[in-house]
Write an enzyme that holds these catalytic residues in place. Structure first.
Site, PDB file in Angstrom:
ATOM      1  N   LYS A  22     -20.369   0.375   9.184  1.00 47.26           N
ATOM      2  CA  LYS A  22     -19.714   1.190  10.221  1.00 47.26           C
ATOM      3  C   LYS A  22     -20.712   1.586  11.318  1.00 47.26           C
ATOM      4  O   LYS A  22     -20.430   1.462  12.500  1.00 47.26           O
ATOM      5  CB  LYS A  22     -19.128   2.450   9.573  1.00 47.26           C
ATOM      6  CG  LYS A  22     -18.751   3.530  10.555  1.00 47.26           C
ATOM      7  CD  LYS A  22     -18.091   4.718   9.894  1.00 47.26           C
ATOM      8  CE  LYS A  22     -19.018   5.851   9.505  1.00 47.26           C
ATOM      9  NZ  LYS A  22     -19.522   6.688  10.586  1.00 47.26           N
ATOM     10  N   ASN A  23     -21.897   2.059  10.882  1.00 42.60           N
ATOM     11  CA  ASN A  23     -22.822   2.619  11.865  1.00 42.60           C
ATOM     12  C   ASN A  23     -23.550   1.554  12.686  1.00 42.60           C
ATOM     13  O   ASN A  23     -24.284   1.885  13.616  1.00 42.60           O
ATOM     14  CB  ASN A  23     -23.826   3.551  11.176  1.00 42.60           C
ATOM     15  CG  ASN A  23     -23.146   4.825  10.683  1.00 42.60           C
ATOM     16  OD1 ASN A  23     -21.985   5.085  11.029  1.00 42.60           O
ATOM     17  ND2 ASN A  23     -23.846   5.602   9.863  1.00 42.60           N
ATOM     18  N   CYS A 116     -18.441  14.004  11.599  1.00 40.48           N
ATOM     19  CA  CYS A 116     -18.495  14.882  10.425  1.00 40.48           C
ATOM     20  C   CYS A 116     -19.057  16.249  10.763  1.00 40.48           C
ATOM     21  O   CYS A 116     -19.976  16.379  11.571  1.00 40.48           O
ATOM     22  CB  CYS A 116     -19.380  14.243   9.359  1.00 40.48           C
ATOM     23  SG  CYS A 116     -18.516  13.026   8.405  1.00 40.48           S
ATOM     24  N   ARG A 121     -24.711  19.437  15.782  1.00 41.56           N
ATOM     25  CA  ARG A 121     -24.995  18.050  16.160  1.00 41.56           C
ATOM     26  C   ARG A 121     -25.191  17.959  17.676  1.00 41.56           C
ATOM     27  O   ARG A 121     -24.317  17.486  18.411  1.00 41.56           O
ATOM     28  CB  ARG A 121     -23.877  17.126  15.660  1.00 41.56           C
ATOM     29  CG  ARG A 121     -23.761  17.167  14.144  1.00 41.56           C
ATOM     30  CD  ARG A 121     -22.828  16.140  13.594  1.00 41.56           C
ATOM     31  NE  ARG A 121     -23.421  14.817  13.533  1.00 41.56           N
ATOM     32  CZ  ARG A 121     -22.867  13.798  12.886  1.00 41.56           C
ATOM     33  NH1 ARG A 121     -21.728  13.931  12.265  1.00 41.56           N
ATOM     34  NH2 ARG A 121     -23.466  12.614  12.873  1.00 41.56           N
ATOM     35  N   ASP A 304     -27.283  10.188   4.059  1.00 37.09           N
ATOM     36  CA  ASP A 304     -25.897   9.802   3.738  1.00 37.09           C
ATOM     37  C   ASP A 304     -25.728   9.457   2.255  1.00 37.09           C
ATOM     38  O   ASP A 304     -24.605   9.366   1.763  1.00 37.09           O
ATOM     39  CB  ASP A 304     -25.441   8.617   4.610  1.00 37.09           C
ATOM     40  CG  ASP A 304     -25.207   9.032   6.052  1.00 37.09           C
ATOM     41  OD1 ASP A 304     -25.321  10.234   6.353  1.00 37.09           O
ATOM     42  OD2 ASP A 304     -24.907   8.161   6.886  1.00 37.09           O
ATOM     43  N   ARG A 395     -12.579   7.403   7.158  1.00 35.54           N
ATOM     44  CA  ARG A 395     -13.310   7.125   8.404  1.00 35.54           C
ATOM     45  C   ARG A 395     -14.465   6.171   8.122  1.00 35.54           C
ATOM     46  O   ARG A 395     -14.959   5.509   9.031  1.00 35.54           O
ATOM     47  CB  ARG A 395     -13.892   8.419   8.973  1.00 35.54           C
ATOM     48  CG  ARG A 395     -12.893   9.271   9.744  1.00 35.54           C
ATOM     49  CD  ARG A 395     -13.596  10.406  10.475  1.00 35.54           C
ATOM     50  NE  ARG A 395     -14.874   9.953  10.955  1.00 35.54           N
ATOM     51  CZ  ARG A 395     -16.044  10.519  10.671  1.00 35.54           C
ATOM     52  NH1 ARG A 395     -16.112  11.592   9.943  1.00 35.54           N
ATOM     53  NH2 ARG A 395     -17.159  10.010  11.137  1.00 35.54           N
TER      54      ARG A 395
END
Ligand code: UD1
Length: 416
Positions: A22-23, A116, A121, A304, A395
């Site tokens: 995903k990232n 998230c 952030r 993570d 997600r």
């Protein structure tokens, strides 16, 4: 919002194939807009964040066509450098539109991003980079606008090796005038994947994977075909699932050099694993030895993987200490794990874990990786666990319930 019901205690056996990361997929989808012709991206995970980013670039005028895990993006019809605010709020990676459109058209606009809820952030480092390159930054009622008559390469020192800031500055520098040097850059594999994609598009980038990245701006980029790297966090989550439950799992499509910190810790815990070219085999059964973990930027232990690993350590023989240094609010899963019987004490950025027997309970996913941890806890707990608010999990994990069921887990998804 949907929930998962898990009946714990079933051994997991068989093989699971990991999806694209995903990232890496998100910045690469955004980066495809830099070219003047279409790109084809392979191994794109089918996730909510990807759908939302695709919808954002479609609204900007790009043509997006998805067939399974392949996505074709034609940026030649772009009409606006502004991301739809409603959609942009739904995912953090929407801010990559800033770097891309600033580089391509000298202007971009988006709302402050979502993602998230794992701590403050800020995007100050992204904006510091854009400003150093001559851009003007305006923040108004949560909307960020960046403009530059001429974007010029610059030397930028990041106070922290932020993944997002490194990516956004790389994107901006790709078509800027002259040379950009990013110091104290992040080194995550997803950044290397983006750089590989940009290089094939025609960008001039050196030093990715080290903490100094040098980029010489170019005038023109042309679309290409690119395969996204495997998702190291999804792979790690399944490795933990294998270690937690009795049985044997082969985790296919993982690059073992990307999961070295986790492999090192699993070895320390005494868990049996074998690496081969196509994947990693994990055997569960032994009670793991307690270990200490400190999360750090890559190549340190990934933040993570902190919550999934915590679940494994609740089953260890002895006391473990986890120190979270990346995010200040990343222990939200702890209260939920305690409902299931976990013996965990939090003191600031540290969590002290003692062995505990987990039992099924009703728990809520508070963010993506916290949600994954609760599923893992449900797999090893006695009785039924109900994990609510699974939209967070969806997600970032493609069909996690289906993949776990194929390994023998008793997990059912109840949609609203
Ligand atoms: C990315 C990952 C996320 C992972 C994180 C750290 C994506 C979409 N998400 O998030 O899953 O947990 O890397 O590996 O790729 N910071 C600042 N100023 C900034 C930017 C960041 O102070 O301008 C701080 C943050 O508050 C945080 C730390 O830097 O404490 C790490 O953030 P960063 O590396 O930017 O994470 P993301 O790119 O948001």
């Amino acid at each position: 919002m949907g929930k998962f019901i898990i009946n714990g205690g079933k051994p997991l056996n068989g093989e699971v194939t990991i999806s694209g990361a995903k990232n890496a997929a998100l910045p690469i989808i955004a980066a495809s807009l830099l070219a003047d012709s279409p790109s084809t991206l392979l191994d794109i995970p089918q996730l909510r964040d990807v759908k939302n980013l695709s919808a954002i670039i479609e609204k900007m005028g790009a043509k997006v066509q998805q067939e399974g895990s392949t996505i074709h993006i034609d940026p030649s019809s772009l009409t606006t450098p502004e991301a739809d605010h409603e959609l942009a709020r739904k995912l953090r990676a929407s801010y990559y539109i800033l770097g891309v459109m600033l580089s391509k058209w000298g202007r971009a606009r988006t709302t402050l991003p979502g993602g998230c809820n794992i701590g403050n952030r800020p995007i100050d480092l992204h904006l510091k980079g854009f400003k150093a390159m001559g851009a003007e930054v305006r923040l108004d009622h949560g909307v960020v606008e960046v403009t530059a008559d001429k974007l010029t390469g610059s030397q930028i020192y990041l106070d922290y090796p932020s993944v997002g800031a490194t990516i956004n500055i790389m994107l901006a520098a790709t078509m800027a005038d002259g040379k950009t040097i990013i110091e104290n850059a992040a080194r995550e594999p997803e950044i290397v994947d983006l750089a590989n994609f940009l290089t094939v598009l025609g960008a001039q980038i050196k030093g990715v994977g080290t903490d100094v990245i040098k980029i010489e701006g170019v005038d023109k980029l042309s679309g290409v075909e690119h395969r996204i790297i495997p998702d190291r966090i999804e792979a790690g989550t399944f490795m933990i699932a294998g270690a937690l439950t009795e049985g044997e799992i082969f985790v296919r499509n993982v690059l073992s050099e990307h999961v070295k910190p986790l492999i090192a810790k699993l070895h320390e815990m005494g868990i049996e694993l074998e690496e081969d070219i196509t994947g990693i085999r994990i055997k569960g059964s032994k009670i793991p030895k307690a270990v200490d973990i400190k999360t750090l930027p890559y190549p340190g232990f990934p933040t993570d993987m902190q919550s999934p690993t915590m679940v494994l350590l609740t089953q260890a023989d002895g006391t473990s200490l986890i120190i979270e240094t990346v995010w200040e609010n990343r222990f939200m899963h702890v209260d939920e794990l305690k409902r299931m019987g976990a013996n965990i004490k939090i003191d600031g950025h540290s969590a002290l874990l003692k062995p505990s027997r987990l039992t099924g309970a009703e728990v809520t996913a508070t963010d993506l990786r916290a949600g994954a941890a609760l599923i893992l806890a449900g797999l090893v707990a006695e009785g039924f666990t109900e994990v609510r608010d699974i939209y967070h999990i969806e997600r970032g994990y493609e069909e996690i319930d289906k993949k776990l069921r194929s390994l023998g887990a008793d997990i059912e998804k109840i949609s609203d």
